[in-house]
Design a protein around this motif. Sequence first.
Motif, PDB file in Angstrom:
ATOM      1  N   TRP A  31       0.830  -1.219   0.000  1.00  0.00           N
ATOM      2  CA  TRP A  31       0.000   0.000   0.000  1.00  0.00           C
ATOM      3  C   TRP A  31       0.856   1.257   0.000  1.00  0.00           C
ATOM      4  N   VAL A  36       1.446   1.917  -3.610  1.00  0.00           N
ATOM      5  CA  VAL A  36       0.214   2.397  -4.241  1.00  0.00           C
ATOM      6  C   VAL A  36      -0.001   3.876  -3.888  1.00  0.00           C
ATOM      7  N   GLN A  76       2.203   5.988  -6.042  1.00  0.00           N
ATOM      8  CA  GLN A  76       1.724   6.151  -7.416  1.00  0.00           C
ATOM      9  C   GLN A  76       0.531   7.111  -7.481  1.00  0.00           C
ATOM     10  N   PHE A  99      -0.769   3.620   2.942  1.00  0.00           N
ATOM     11  CA  PHE A  99      -1.001   4.340   1.692  1.00  0.00           C
ATOM     12  C   PHE A  99      -0.691   5.829   1.886  1.00  0.00           C
ATOM     13  N   CYS A 141       3.713   1.780 -13.543  1.00  0.00           N
ATOM     14  CA  CYS A 141       4.005   0.343 -13.574  1.00  0.00           C
ATOM     15  C   CYS A 141       5.451   0.051 -13.180  1.00  0.00           C
ATOM     16  N   LEU A 169       6.046   1.083  -9.363  1.00  0.00           N
ATOM     17  CA  LEU A 169       5.396   0.170  -8.432  1.00  0.00           C
ATOM     18  C   LEU A 169       6.114  -1.177  -8.423  1.00  0.00           C
TER      19      LEU A 169
END
Length: 171
Positions: A46, A49, A52, A118, A162, A165
């Motif tokens: 997370w 994520v 990103q 996150f 992409c 991550l």
Amino acid sequence: RARTLMDLAVWITYFVATLVLSVTPGPGVFSSLSSGLNHGFRLGLWNGVGMQAANAILVGIVSLGLGAILLASDTLFAAVKWLGVAYLVYLGVVTWRSRPRGFERDRDDHARTPREVFARGFLVNITNPKGIIFFAAILPQFIDVARPQAAQYAIFAATTFCVDLAVMMGY
């Protein structure tokens, strides 16, 4: 012959630049390592994520602002490109001259839920000068003003998300 959104060689070059920048140690790498050590892979993911999500905001801001610059002034756009080149050289010199650092466990990481992990990743990237400068100075060098800019930004953004991550998952 149909005109493509971008040349494959340009995309491959961007992919390599993104990969190199993603694996280069910085706040994102250390945040990923910390999240992985403190929370394990599943919860630590997370963090990546969140990073990103911050990147998406940065790309959006840059694409809107630089789109106007691209249309308004070739000279200003060239200046932005050369600032990007100078920044890459600076990063290389600083990295080359820096002393190796060990990694200490992050004692301030008290996040326990996916939302908290996150948020930590998001805050790391939204305030990371490396990411801000990359999107503001490096990304525009790959944009072809004669082709649809929004589509190019979307492709480059997806590539960045992409690659970054995947690299952060590896860390």
